[in-house]
Design an enzyme around this catalytic site. Structure first.
Site, PDB file in Angstrom:
ATOM      1  N   SER A  43       0.277  -3.851   8.661  1.00  0.00           N
ATOM      2  CA  SER A  43       1.190  -4.946   9.015  1.00  0.00           C
ATOM      3  C   SER A  43       0.801  -6.323   8.492  1.00  0.00           C
ATOM      4  O   SER A  43       1.556  -7.276   8.696  1.00  0.00           O
ATOM      5  CB  SER A  43       1.374  -5.059  10.541  1.00  0.00           C
ATOM      6  OG  SER A  43       2.258  -4.053  11.008  1.00  0.00           O
ATOM      7  N   VAL A  90       0.837  -1.208   0.000  1.00  0.00           N
ATOM      8  CA  VAL A  90       0.000   0.000   0.000  1.00  0.00           C
ATOM      9  C   VAL A  90       0.874   1.260   0.000  1.00  0.00           C
ATOM     10  O   VAL A  90       0.515   2.292  -0.582  1.00  0.00           O
ATOM     11  CB  VAL A  90      -0.998  -0.025   1.184  1.00  0.00           C
ATOM     12  CG1 VAL A  90      -0.308   0.162   2.522  1.00  0.00           C
ATOM     13  CG2 VAL A  90      -2.108   0.977   0.991  1.00  0.00           C
ATOM     14  N   ASP A  91       2.058   1.168   0.601  1.00  0.00           N
ATOM     15  CA  ASP A  91       3.012   2.295   0.616  1.00  0.00           C
ATOM     16  C   ASP A  91       3.360   2.678  -0.821  1.00  0.00           C
ATOM     17  O   ASP A  91       3.289   3.850  -1.215  1.00  0.00           O
ATOM     18  CB  ASP A  91       4.273   1.836   1.375  1.00  0.00           C
ATOM     19  CG  ASP A  91       5.182   2.980   1.794  1.00  0.00           C
ATOM     20  OD1 ASP A  91       6.246   2.702   2.364  1.00  0.00           O
ATOM     21  OD2 ASP A  91       4.812   4.146   1.560  1.00  0.00           O
TER      22      ASP A  91
END
Ligand code: APR
Length: 171
Positions: free
Chosen positions: A120, A36-37
């Site tokens: 995470s 997602v980063d």
């Protein structure tokens, strides 16, 4: 407004959501990565990384805010989740801090609607079915402290995470 009315669940890509703030599952450098980063940095454009560079990183469990640039969201809240290491190295507490600190920061900047990915549960290996209850409990308790937050959306990219949240929210 009761908290269950303020929490929604969607399946999809967080970079498309028209909310005030989206949360990024970053790493401690804040200089981008995969998952997602990577998606958020691609959608926001190069100015996002330029601003992140000025922040000097972020410890696990904490959160930092930047503009959203080319994203529909006005802000990106970057948080660094725990790397799963079996579950008895404070991973649940660190994960809960990510959600709590991200909501506190959202309230601080005046964001009223915020979307979270499943922090995470990708590269960092946190089992989705263990992360979802921690995330939900942290968000529910933080919503009691921040009445200005009108809506929290959990955005699940994959079906496993989506099913984990759906089971919890239906319960
Ligand atoms: N929208 C919403 N959720 C997404 C998207 C997207 N576009 N892309 C991936 N996800 C989901 C994944 O399916 C997973 O459930 O985000 C969740 C978190 O996975 P990761 O992005 O891998 O993040 P995380 O597990 O927290 O690991 C962080 O990965 O990308 C690097 O730079 C990042 O080093 C950091 C590490």
């Amino acid at each position: 407004m009761p908290d269950h009315a303020r929490i929604t669940l969607v399946r999809g890509d967080i970079t498309t959501l028209e909310v005030d703030a989206i949360v990024n599952a970053a790493n401690s450098s804040l200089l981008g990565g995969g998952g997602v980063d990577g998606a958020i940095h691609r959608a926001a454009g190069p100015e996002l990384r330029e601003q992140c560079r000025t922040l000097g990183g972020c410890p696990a469990g904490e959160a930092r805010v930047t503009s959203g640039y080319r994203l529909p969201a006005r802000w990106v809240i970057h948080t660094v989740g725990p790397i799963w290491d079996g579950g008895d190295h404070d991973e649940p507490a660190t994960l809960a801090s990510c959600y709590r600190n991200s909501l506190a920061l959202a309230a601080q900047v005046g964001a009223k609607t915020i979307a979270f990915p499943s922090i995470s549960t990708g590269v960092y290996g946190y089992p989705g079915h263990l992360a979802a209850p921690v995330a939900l409990a942290a968000v529910r308790s933080a919503l009691e402290e921040h009445a200005s937050i009108q809506q929290v959306t959990f955005v699940c990219f994959d079906n496993a995470n989506f099913q984990a949240y759906r089971a919890l929210l239906a319960g």
